[in-house]
Enzyme design. Structure first.
Site, mmCIF file in Angstrom:
data_model
loop_
_atom_site.group_PDB
_atom_site.id
_atom_site.type_symbol
_atom_site.label_atom_id
_atom_site.label_comp_id
_atom_site.label_asym_id
_atom_site.label_seq_id
_atom_site.Cartn_x
_atom_site.Cartn_y
_atom_site.Cartn_z
ATOM 1 N N GLY A 42 -4.727 -14.875 20.418
ATOM 2 C CA GLY A 42 -4.377 -14.517 19.029
ATOM 3 C C GLY A 42 -3.252 -13.506 18.910
ATOM 4 N N THR A 44 -0.639 -10.317 18.706
ATOM 5 C CA THR A 44 -0.551 -9.165 17.813
ATOM 6 C C THR A 44 -1.310 -9.455 16.522
ATOM 7 N N CYS A 45 -1.053 -10.624 15.952
ATOM 8 C CA CYS A 45 -1.594 -10.965 14.631
ATOM 9 C C CYS A 45 -3.107 -10.799 14.571
ATOM 10 N N LYS A 54 -5.588 -6.515 7.340
ATOM 11 C CA LYS A 54 -6.109 -7.043 6.074
ATOM 12 C C LYS A 54 -7.574 -6.693 5.868
ATOM 13 N N GLY A 118 2.338 -13.804 32.995
ATOM 14 C CA GLY A 118 3.191 -14.845 33.564
ATOM 15 C C GLY A 118 4.614 -14.351 33.779
ATOM 16 N N GLY A 148 6.247 -12.695 21.960
ATOM 17 C CA GLY A 148 6.064 -11.830 20.794
ATOM 18 C C GLY A 148 6.961 -10.611 20.724
ATOM 19 N N VAL A 242 14.859 10.805 9.523
ATOM 20 C CA VAL A 242 14.126 11.701 10.413
ATOM 21 C C VAL A 242 15.054 11.961 11.591
ATOM 22 N N LEU A 325 7.016 -13.099 11.429
ATOM 23 C CA LEU A 325 5.836 -13.393 10.630
ATOM 24 C C LEU A 325 4.978 -14.438 11.328
ATOM 25 N N HIS A 450 -5.997 -22.554 -17.785
ATOM 26 C CA HIS A 450 -6.142 -21.327 -18.569
ATOM 27 C C HIS A 450 -7.585 -20.844 -18.515
HETATM 28 P P1 FAD Z 1 2.455 -12.075 19.418
HETATM 29 O O1 FAD Z 1 1.414 -12.256 18.375
HETATM 30 O O2 FAD Z 1 2.997 -10.742 19.657
HETATM 31 O O3 FAD Z 1 1.890 -12.727 20.736
HETATM 32 C C1 FAD Z 1 2.512 -12.655 21.956
HETATM 33 C C2 FAD Z 1 1.470 -12.618 23.037
HETATM 34 O O4 FAD Z 1 2.103 -12.806 24.289
HETATM 35 C C3 FAD Z 1 0.732 -11.294 23.136
HETATM 36 O O5 FAD Z 1 -0.655 -11.481 22.997
HETATM 37 C C4 FAD Z 1 1.090 -10.758 24.511
HETATM 38 O O6 FAD Z 1 0.002 -10.094 25.144
HETATM 39 C C5 FAD Z 1 1.440 -12.023 25.249
HETATM 40 N N1 FAD Z 1 2.372 -11.838 26.369
HETATM 41 C C6 FAD Z 1 3.545 -11.158 26.372
HETATM 42 N N2 FAD Z 1 4.163 -11.254 27.558
HETATM 43 C C7 FAD Z 1 3.354 -12.014 28.338
HETATM 44 C C8 FAD Z 1 3.447 -12.485 29.675
HETATM 45 N N3 FAD Z 1 4.495 -12.210 30.455
HETATM 46 N N4 FAD Z 1 2.419 -13.227 30.150
HETATM 47 C C9 FAD Z 1 1.346 -13.525 29.379
HETATM 48 N N5 FAD Z 1 1.221 -13.117 28.109
HETATM 49 C C10 FAD Z 1 2.206 -12.374 27.591
HETATM 50 N N6 FAD Z 1 2.558 -11.388 9.992
HETATM 51 C C11 FAD Z 1 2.175 -12.102 8.926
HETATM 52 O O7 FAD Z 1 2.644 -13.230 8.758
HETATM 53 N N7 FAD Z 1 1.262 -11.628 8.028
HETATM 54 C C12 FAD Z 1 0.719 -10.395 8.160
HETATM 55 O O8 FAD Z 1 -0.096 -9.990 7.332
HETATM 56 C C13 FAD Z 1 1.110 -9.604 9.256
HETATM 57 N N8 FAD Z 1 0.586 -8.384 9.437
HETATM 58 C C14 FAD Z 1 0.975 -7.639 10.521
HETATM 59 C C15 FAD Z 1 0.448 -6.362 10.658
HETATM 60 C C16 FAD Z 1 0.825 -5.574 11.719
HETATM 61 C C17 FAD Z 1 0.236 -4.191 11.864
HETATM 62 C C18 FAD Z 1 1.733 -6.084 12.696
HETATM 63 C C19 FAD Z 1 2.121 -5.243 13.878
HETATM 64 C C20 FAD Z 1 2.258 -7.348 12.555
HETATM 65 C C21 FAD Z 1 1.898 -8.134 11.460
HETATM 66 N N9 FAD Z 1 2.419 -9.413 11.265
HETATM 67 C C22 FAD Z 1 2.048 -10.145 10.176
HETATM 68 C C23 FAD Z 1 3.366 -10.009 12.213
HETATM 69 C C24 FAD Z 1 2.655 -10.975 13.168
HETATM 70 O O9 FAD Z 1 1.634 -10.268 13.839
HETATM 71 C C25 FAD Z 1 3.636 -11.564 14.161
HETATM 72 O O10 FAD Z 1 4.697 -12.182 13.487
HETATM 73 C C26 FAD Z 1 2.953 -12.620 15.037
HETATM 74 O O11 FAD Z 1 1.900 -12.041 15.745
HETATM 75 C C27 FAD Z 1 3.977 -13.252 15.996
HETATM 76 O O12 FAD Z 1 3.339 -14.133 16.857
HETATM 77 P P2 FAD Z 1 3.872 -14.398 18.336
HETATM 78 O O13 FAD Z 1 2.922 -15.362 18.926
HETATM 79 O O14 FAD Z 1 5.303 -14.699 18.305
HETATM 80 O O15 FAD Z 1 3.751 -12.996 19.078
HETATM 81 P P1 NAI Z 2 10.361 -3.296 8.545
HETATM 82 O O1 NAI Z 2 11.623 -3.815 9.092
HETATM 83 O O2 NAI Z 2 9.628 -4.084 7.517
HETATM 84 O O3 NAI Z 2 10.602 -1.867 7.892
HETATM 85 C C1 NAI Z 2 11.093 -0.785 8.618
HETATM 86 C C2 NAI Z 2 11.635 0.228 7.626
HETATM 87 O O4 NAI Z 2 11.930 1.414 8.341
HETATM 88 C C3 NAI Z 2 12.914 -0.221 6.938
HETATM 89 O O5 NAI Z 2 12.776 -0.065 5.554
HETATM 90 C C4 NAI Z 2 13.974 0.699 7.542
HETATM 91 O O6 NAI Z 2 15.017 1.000 6.639
HETATM 92 C C5 NAI Z 2 13.161 1.928 7.874
HETATM 93 N N1 NAI Z 2 13.711 2.757 8.944
HETATM 94 C C6 NAI Z 2 14.255 2.356 10.111
HETATM 95 N N2 NAI Z 2 14.608 3.413 10.849
HETATM 96 C C7 NAI Z 2 14.263 4.518 10.147
HETATM 97 C C8 NAI Z 2 14.368 5.915 10.374
HETATM 98 N N3 NAI Z 2 14.884 6.400 11.501
HETATM 99 N N4 NAI Z 2 13.908 6.776 9.427
HETATM 100 C C9 NAI Z 2 13.377 6.303 8.277
HETATM 101 N N5 NAI Z 2 13.257 4.983 8.017
HETATM 102 C C10 NAI Z 2 13.694 4.102 8.931
HETATM 103 O O7 NAI Z 2 9.440 -2.985 9.821
HETATM 104 P P2 NAI Z 2 7.900 -2.630 9.965
HETATM 105 O O8 NAI Z 2 7.334 -2.136 8.686
HETATM 106 O O9 NAI Z 2 7.795 -1.779 11.169
HETATM 107 O O10 NAI Z 2 7.261 -4.031 10.254
HETATM 108 C C11 NAI Z 2 7.739 -4.833 11.322
HETATM 109 C C12 NAI Z 2 7.532 -6.272 11.030
HETATM 110 O O11 NAI Z 2 6.166 -6.637 11.151
HETATM 111 C C13 NAI Z 2 7.900 -6.684 9.604
HETATM 112 O O12 NAI Z 2 9.273 -6.881 9.449
HETATM 113 C C14 NAI Z 2 7.145 -7.951 9.462
HETATM 114 O O13 NAI Z 2 7.908 -8.972 10.031
HETATM 115 C C15 NAI Z 2 5.896 -7.717 10.292
HETATM 116 N N6 NAI Z 2 4.752 -7.397 9.422
HETATM 117 C C16 NAI Z 2 4.398 -8.264 8.428
HETATM 118 C C17 NAI Z 2 3.359 -7.977 7.588
HETATM 119 C C18 NAI Z 2 3.031 -8.922 6.500
HETATM 120 O O14 NAI Z 2 3.517 -10.033 6.515
HETATM 121 N N7 NAI Z 2 2.192 -8.553 5.543
HETATM 122 C C19 NAI Z 2 2.570 -6.757 7.721
HETATM 123 C C20 NAI Z 2 3.046 -5.906 8.764
HETATM 124 C C21 NAI Z 2 4.081 -6.251 9.580
#
Ligand code: FAD
Ligand code: NAI
Length: 471
Positions: A42, A44-45, A54, A118, A148, A242, A325, A450
């Site tokens: 699963g 990061t997500c 969530k 891997g 990821g 910052v 995403l 509605h």
């Molecule tokens: P990842 O989910 O990062 O998966 C990559 C996996 O690869 C990891 O489990 C890692 O351990 C594994 N891996 C890495 N290198 C290796 C290797 N060499 N060998 C084996 N395994 C390896 N997106 C949304 O659409 N909606 C949201 O509400 C949302 N909320 C978020 C909240 C937070 C706090 C964060 C941080 C992200 C959020 N995102 C959200 C973004 C979303 O989590 C990512 O876009 C999504 O997980 C990407 O999927 P991925 O499979 O590309 O990468």
């Molecule tokens: P982000 O790119 O959404 O926002 C980072 C913010 O930090 C920007 O507004 C930028 O201007 C600001 N910033 C950058 N450097 C800075 C500095 N030195 N000082 C002050 N501000 C600074 O990135 P974020 O929030 O870290 O999320 C990363 C990604 O994770 C998102 O872009 C999204 O793709 C994914 N995500 C999606 C969610 C969802 O779909 N609900 C929830 C959480 C994450």
């Protein structure tokens, strides 16, 4: 060493991109393995992203609402207490249930789940360092990299995930900090700031740009969002950079400077969340063994069919181009397998919705006004406020609006931007409209039930090409 096992497709990474591609490959009858190093599927997500955030957003909202928003509804509540440990447990249960669910789907679709890290040994061979010790090798006719992303570090601030945290630490704090400072007013910053502010922390968000919300959010919507979040108690410092930070004793101290130079100040908090974006993660993949390079933003470079310059090695999800995403990763996973199996796949990058799960939610799809202006496109704007929507009124939740942008000449919808109750669900209708190339009149002439919040969507469409009835 034993002979490497041969697969049609090998996935490196078991996040949304990797696990969805693995299941799809299994469904297509391919022999498939998925290598994941974290010990759970699963990515990061599911483990430290979408799902746990969530869960905390939902339950912290309920807590906050019970404390502050019941009297006017005719509900008198007595002694309300926070049990943070239980709230975290509920979050962990949702995560565990879902990750186990993927293991079940792997079995159902005959995906071999290999727990380990891997790394490319050669163009067709991946060596795996197993989580439980030992090594093995697999060979893939096709190999898909789906490793990821990771949180971008802030130079000079060491992450300990307790006082100086990324989203991962912010999802697992053991107590509510008295004060929290958030670097970055993007989606992670605002979602996590909402959670801890609702639970009682004094939260300040420092944002470099002049608007909150991160990339893509329409300026009108960002302004309204900021006002509403301020009313909920969040403090914002925009146009502020910052410059340095340090953790000493029980507090974290940040030095701030006006983005355009000049004014300096210091801010202190018990917890500092670094949320300045995420960057592709490809460490330890052995890319040097196969000569694949990264671009200037550390992304793996691919063509339209997700192929690297070694055509049987593809890349999907956060570690390559496009929005980071989960649903984008999922679309690419299906398409990549279809390219391998059938030679064609489909992802419409112009119709990928974004949702921020604050309260109210903010959601958008397509282009915003600034983007249309920059592209020199002539457009109409239609808006409809939730104050004029009957369901929002009966629910006593009238903050927000729907804004629609359509081509001035053809009326084709170009962008939809919503702040309001259930915006994240409503944007699905907008995405469908965009995907099907609908005009605002098409939406306006579609009957909507509605009383529903979705009527605000229809009326925004009416006001785009003609007039809304209720405003
Ligand atoms: P990842 O989910 O990062 O998966 C990559 C996996 O690869 C990891 O489990 C890692 O351990 C594994 N891996 C890495 N290198 C290796 C290797 N060499 N060998 C084996 N395994 C390896 N997106 C949304 O659409 N909606 C949201 O509400 C949302 N909320 C978020 C909240 C937070 C706090 C964060 C941080 C992200 C959020 N995102 C959200 C973004 C979303 O989590 C990512 O876009 C999504 O997980 C990407 O999927 P991925 O499979 O590309 O990468
Ligand atoms: P982000 O790119 O959404 O926002 C980072 C913010 O930090 C920007 O507004 C930028 O201007 C600001 N910033 C950058 N450097 C800075 C500095 N030195 N000082 C002050 N501000 C600074 O990135 P974020 O929030 O870290 O999320 C990363 C990604 O994770 C998102 O872009 C999204 O793709 C994914 N995500 C999606 C969610 C969802 O779909 N609900 C929830 C959480 C994450």
């Amino acid at each position: 060493a034993t002979e490497a096992e041969d697969y049609d497709v090998v996935l490196i990474g078991g996040g949304v991109a990797g696990y969805v591609a693995a299941i799809k490959a299994g469904q297509e009858g391919m022999k498939v393995a998925c290598i994941e190093k974290r010990g759970a599927l699963g990515g990061t997500c599911l483990n430290v992203g979408c799902i746990p955030s969530k869960s905390l957003l939902n339950n912290s909202h309920m807590y906050h609402q019970i404390l502050h928003d019941t009297k006017k509804r005719g509900i008198e509540v007595g002694d309300v207490k926070l049990n943070l440990a239980q709230m975290m447990k509920a979050k962990d249960e949702s995560v565990n249930g879902l990750t186990k669910g993927i293991e079940f789907l792997f079995k159902k679709n005959k995906v071999d789940y290999i727990k380990g890290t891997g790394a490319f040994a050669s163009e067709h061979e991946v060596r795996v360092n197993l989580v439980d010790g030992g090594e093995m090798s697999v060979r893939g006719k096709n190999i898909i990299i789906a490793t990821g992303s990771e949180s971008t570090p802030f130079p000079g601030l060491e992450i300990d995930e307790e006082k100086v945290v990324t989203s991962t630490g912010a999802l697992a704090l053991k107590e509510v900090p008295k004060r929290m400072v958030v670097i970055g007013g993007g989606i992670i910053g605002l979602e996590m700031a909402s959670v801890w502010s609702r639970l009682g922390s004094e939260v300040s968000v420092i944002e470099f740009l002049g608007q909150i919300g991160g990339p893509g959010m329409d300026s009108d919507i960002a302004k309204q969002t900021q006002k509403i979040l301020q009313r909920q108690g969040l403090k914002f410092k925009l146009n502020t950079k910052v410059t340095s930070g340090e953790a000493s004793g029980d507090v974290v101290k940040l030095e701030l400077e006006a983005a355009k130079g000049g004014k300096n100040e210091t801010i202190e908090a018990e917890v500092c969340l670094v949320a300045i974006g995420r960057r592709p993660y490809t460490a330890g993949l052995g890319l040097e063994n196969i000569g694949i390079e990264l671009d200037e933003r550390k992304r793996l470079v691919i063509d339209q069919e997700y192929r690297t310059k070694i055509p049987h090695i593809r890349v999907i999800g956060d570690c390559t181009f496009g929005p980071m995403l989960a649903h984008k990763a999922e679309e690419e996973a299906v398409a990549a397998i279809e390219y391998i199996k059938k030679g064609f796949g489909h992802v419409n990058y112009g119709a990928i919705p974004s949702v921020m799960y604050t309260h109210p939610e903010v959601a958008w799809v397509g282009q915003n006004e600034a983007e249309l202006k920059e592209a020199g496109v002539k457009y109409n704007v239609g808006t409809f406020p939730f104050t004029a929507n009957s369901r929002a009124k009966t629910n006593l939740e009238t903050d927000g609006m729907v804004k629609m942008l359509s081509d001035k000449e053809t009326d084709r919808i170009l962008g939809i931007h919503i702040i309001g109750p259930n915006a994240g669900e409503m944007i699905a209708e907008g995405t469908l409209a965009l995907e099907y190339g609908a005009s605002s009149e098409d939406v306006a002439r579609t009957c909507h039930a509605h009383p529903t919040l979705a009527e605000a969507f229809k009326e925004a469409a009416m006001s785009t090409y003609s007039h809304a009835i209720h405003s």
